[in-house]
Structure formats: C-alpha cells, structure tokens
Enzyme design. Sequence first.
Site, PDB file in Angstrom:
ATOM      1  N   TYR A  95      -1.630   0.207  10.238  1.00 52.44           N
ATOM      2  CA  TYR A  95      -1.835  -0.435   8.932  1.00 52.44           C
ATOM      3  C   TYR A  95      -0.562  -0.336   8.088  1.00 52.44           C
ATOM      4  O   TYR A  95      -0.037  -1.340   7.581  1.00 52.44           O
ATOM      5  CB  TYR A  95      -3.013   0.223   8.218  1.00 52.44           C
ATOM      6  CG  TYR A  95      -3.220  -0.227   6.800  1.00 52.44           C
ATOM      7  CD1 TYR A  95      -3.460  -1.565   6.496  1.00 52.44           C
ATOM      8  CD2 TYR A  95      -3.202   0.692   5.745  1.00 52.44           C
ATOM      9  CE1 TYR A  95      -3.666  -1.984   5.189  1.00 52.44           C
ATOM     10  CE2 TYR A  95      -3.408   0.289   4.430  1.00 52.44           C
ATOM     11  CZ  TYR A  95      -3.638  -1.044   4.159  1.00 52.44           C
ATOM     12  OH  TYR A  95      -3.830  -1.448   2.865  1.00 52.44           O
ATOM     13  N   THR A 120       0.820  -1.208   0.000  1.00 52.40           N
ATOM     14  CA  THR A 120       0.000   0.000   0.000  1.00 52.40           C
ATOM     15  C   THR A 120       0.856   1.260   0.000  1.00 52.40           C
ATOM     16  O   THR A 120       1.972   1.271   0.556  1.00 52.40           O
ATOM     17  CB  THR A 120      -0.914   0.022   1.247  1.00 52.40           C
ATOM     18  OG1 THR A 120      -1.524   1.314   1.393  1.00 52.40           O
ATOM     19  CG2 THR A 120      -0.127  -0.279   2.518  1.00 52.40           C
TER      20      THR A 120
END
Length: 315
Positions: free
Chosen positions: A147, A125
Amino acid sequence: MMRILVTGAAGFIASHLCEKLKSLGHDVYGIDNFNDYYDVKLKELNASDLAQQGIVIFRKDLNDDLGDVFATAYDYVFHLAAQPGISSDTTLEEYVNNNIYATQNLLEAILKYNPDVKSFVNIATSSVYGIEATVDETEPAKPVSFYGVTKLAGEQLALGLQRTGKLNTCSVRLYSVYGPRERPEKLYTKLIENLYYDKPFPLFEGSVKHERSFTYVGDIVEGLAAIIGKEAKVNGEIINLGTDEVNTTQEGIHAVEVIMNKQLIIDNKPPRKGDQQRTAAVIDKAKNLLGYEPKTTLKQGIQKQVDWYLEKFTK
C-alpha cells in the site's frame, strides 16, 4: 463557484469531501468503480446520501477511458480513489492497478481533456513514511507495505508532472482518519460493531501499544477544502494532514468501551506484517499554508461515529 471532481466519491473520506465542497456552494462531481473490497451496499448508502444533495457520480473505473467524465471541465480534481489497507488478501497486482496505473490514466486524461485545471490534489498517506510516521515532509519516504509503496509511486507520478511544468499539483498525506462511514475493516467501525453484537475482536499482538494520530474525518475535509483558492501557494508541495494529538490503540479501544458502556471480547492474533508502530503527524506546514487547525477530540469523534453506526445499522 468552482466545478470539482472527486475520485473514490462513494468511499469514506471522499464522500465527506463531496458533501463539504457542496456545502461551500461548489458544483461537485464524483467518480467511483464501486468495487467489492468491502460490502458495496455501504458505498451505495454513501452514494445515495450524495445523490440527495445533487452530486453526480460516474460509475466507472479510473483505468477505463475517461473521456465522458471530462466532457465537463473541472477547476480542481481531488484524487482519493485507491486500493487501501494492508490486507494479506490483497495482491501486489491489485495495488499496482488501482494506485499506480489508475492514477497515471487519470493524469493522462487530465492532460488530454482538462490541462488548465487549477490544481490536481493527490491524496497520499502517512504509510509512505514507513514503520514510524513521526517526521515532517522533508524526510525521505521509507514505505514497508505494498500500500505505502504504490501510494508513494502514485504521488510521484503526479508531482513529476508538476516538476516539468505540465500540471499544478500538490500531495496531501493523511493520518489514521476515522469517523462516520469508516470502512468496516478499520479499527473504530469494527470495534463498534463487535461491541454492539458481543463478537470477539481480532487484536494483533503488540497493536495495543501502537500510537496513532487518529484524525476525525471532518477535520481532514476542512483541510482539503482549504486548498481551494490557495493552489499557487501549495503547488508542488507535500503536506501532512492529521492531528498532533497522539493516542494508543488501547486508549482508542477504551474510549469506545466507555461510550458504548460495554467491554470488548478480545481474540488475540499474531503480529500483522506492515503495521506501523507509531504515527505522530507533524502538521506545521498545513497550519502555515492552509490555516489548518484540527479541532475534534478523539472522544468527540468516536461519539459521532457510534451515533452514525447505531442510526444506520441497528434500526
């Protein structure tokens, strides 16, 4: 024809990837634990769509024993399963279990049962870059959220095996993906739902000015599918995959309002910790290595997502 395993197959991006790979004539398998991070009914809906196309999904957690999954030998493994988002309701332990331990268990299963896989494609990501994701792949990662930190750790677990010659691996960092099947807490699905039902939309302070490389899911899966046959070229590489078209959140909101011909009711909220201020995908490497060329404009992509939502949830 290749035999391919996709993790997180009942989820948003992975379900589209399964369909894309199947349409190219490949033999596609999926694995998903159908956890309740969001309504499991949505994952069941995706799984049903995949089953109708002959795609087999193993219902199990990546932290479990995966011997039965690897009773079949795969040519490629695309690893999209993850604990997503930056919700304050999600604990560090959940991120670690689902983004680090699960990735490691999957990698160990591949080394044990399927060491000759052509490529392990890790899906990472842009959140690993930190507050601003506007750089190329050579820049150091500076994640600020659980995250981002745990996705970076998972990426490095995979690339560590590549560096020691144990596994062919690449890692693809995605940018602000949207489109049909997008998770219900994500921007566009939530916008569409709240507009349709005239519900107040929670807007975090300052977020309307955030800039994003909003990338249509169809363009993303085209880029991922392009890795097949290019595993030698991408081995050991980190590759950004997004669009170099940048829009503010406010522009995204306005686009949905225009398409739905309604005005959003705003519920202003305090700033959200861990939010990225700006993403602008630098995709030169993806263009050079994969022939990647995103083609879907924000307006075109949102129209497809609105059409999907109205078809699936309002009839």
